[in-house]
Write an enzyme that holds these catalytic residues in place. Sequence first.
Site, PDB file in Angstrom:
ATOM      1  N   GLU A  30       0.850  -1.189   0.000  1.00 29.56           N
ATOM      2  CA  GLU A  30       0.000   0.000   0.000  1.00 29.56           C
ATOM      3  C   GLU A  30       0.893   1.248   0.000  1.00 29.56           C
ATOM      4  OE1 GLU A  30      -2.737  -0.461   3.320  1.00 29.56           O
ATOM      5  OE2 GLU A  30      -2.653  -2.635   3.038  1.00 29.56           O
ATOM      6  N   GLY A  62       0.449   4.345  -1.014  1.00 26.70           N
ATOM      7  CA  GLY A  62      -0.224   5.576  -0.607  1.00 26.70           C
ATOM      8  C   GLY A  62       0.587   6.850  -0.576  1.00 26.70           C
ATOM      9  N   ARG A  89      -2.360  17.468  10.497  1.00 23.27           N
ATOM     10  CA  ARG A  89      -1.239  16.642  10.943  1.00 23.27           C
ATOM     11  C   ARG A  89      -0.324  17.327  11.967  1.00 23.27           C
ATOM     12  NH1 ARG A  89       2.464  15.076   7.976  1.00 23.27           N
ATOM     13  NH2 ARG A  89       2.783  13.017   8.923  1.00 23.27           N
ATOM     14  N   TYR A 142      -0.071  15.191  15.230  1.00 20.74           N
ATOM     15  CA  TYR A 142       1.142  14.388  15.365  1.00 20.74           C
ATOM     16  C   TYR A 142       2.415  15.203  15.576  1.00 20.74           C
ATOM     17  CZ  TYR A 142      -2.068  11.543  12.494  1.00 20.74           C
ATOM     18  OH  TYR A 142      -3.161  10.900  11.976  1.00 20.74           O
ATOM     19  N   CYS A 201      -8.214  30.021  15.650  1.00 17.98           N
ATOM     20  CA  CYS A 201      -8.315  30.452  17.054  1.00 17.98           C
ATOM     21  C   CYS A 201      -8.126  29.283  18.016  1.00 17.98           C
ATOM     22  CB  CYS A 201      -9.649  31.145  17.317  1.00 17.98           C
ATOM     23  SG  CYS A 201      -9.873  32.667  16.392  1.00 17.98           S
ATOM     24  N   GLU A 202      -7.185  28.415  17.699  1.00 22.46           N
ATOM     25  CA  GLU A 202      -6.833  27.289  18.555  1.00 22.46           C
ATOM     26  C   GLU A 202      -5.338  27.352  18.839  1.00 22.46           C
ATOM     27  OE1 GLU A 202      -8.604  25.012  19.964  1.00 22.46           O
ATOM     28  OE2 GLU A 202     -10.551  25.063  18.943  1.00 22.46           O
ATOM     29  N   TYR A 239      -2.795  12.993   3.198  1.00 25.99           N
ATOM     30  CA  TYR A 239      -3.405  13.269   4.502  1.00 25.99           C
ATOM     31  C   TYR A 239      -3.641  14.755   4.745  1.00 25.99           C
ATOM     32  CZ  TYR A 239      -1.920   8.464   5.100  1.00 25.99           C
ATOM     33  OH  TYR A 239      -1.727   7.116   4.911  1.00 25.99           O
TER      34      TYR A 239
END
Length: 244
Positions: A95, A97, A135, A139, A166-167, A195
């Site tokens: 795979e 990907g 991501r 992560y 706003c995070e 992703y």
Amino acid sequence: MENISLMGLHCHIGSQIFEIQPYIEAVNVMMKFASIIKKEFEADIPEIDFGGGFGIYYSDGDSPLPKKVIAESITDCVKKNADIYNLKRPCILVEPGRSIIGNAGTTLYNVGAIKNIPGIRKYVIVDGGMTDNIRPALYRAKYEAAVANRMNSSDCEVVTIAGKCCESGDILVKDINMPKVNTGDIISIFSTGAYGLSMSSNYNGIPKPCVVLVNDGGSYVISKRETYDEIIENDIIPDELKRI
């Protein structure tokens, strides 16, 4: 096995793998398992999927394996194990990907506000963020970036590229050295082909961006920009509430 047609086995050992040994160990385990099935149930395994996880280059320190090395190593190990356990050689599946599409993608952002906190850091805030690339927040993924409209500028500074959600976790690239950024500049973040869009969201009611394919000097919109109307098109107001 009566009433069961066993087509194959599957494993997945992780992501962003830069060594060949984990794949060799996975092949050894899966082929041994296939031999156990053969012995106990007299069933051959037609195919084995060894998953993916082939690493790509995102930033300094990433050293992807050549695809030929991966393919030859897995194939040779399967052949060796098939001989050891007296098995038919299975069809090999992988795979790939991210390793196919990851480096092909680049995300472009417009620079909006710039906020300098003396002694802390300088924030460059763009018109995207964790809604189109979750991501880094999930992560702590690292990326490389550039000022696309001034690639050759030598007047550099260390900045942190932040999103507009706003995070506190909406950071795309932290403490990167790049040409001095001004409002209106275009920031490019590389290797976002995997992703990114597939993990995107409409958090805070933010529409998803368009996707443009660039090839041989031509450009083609292959996924149109989402609109606010499209975000709410499935919302329904009950008739009783309409009378309030």
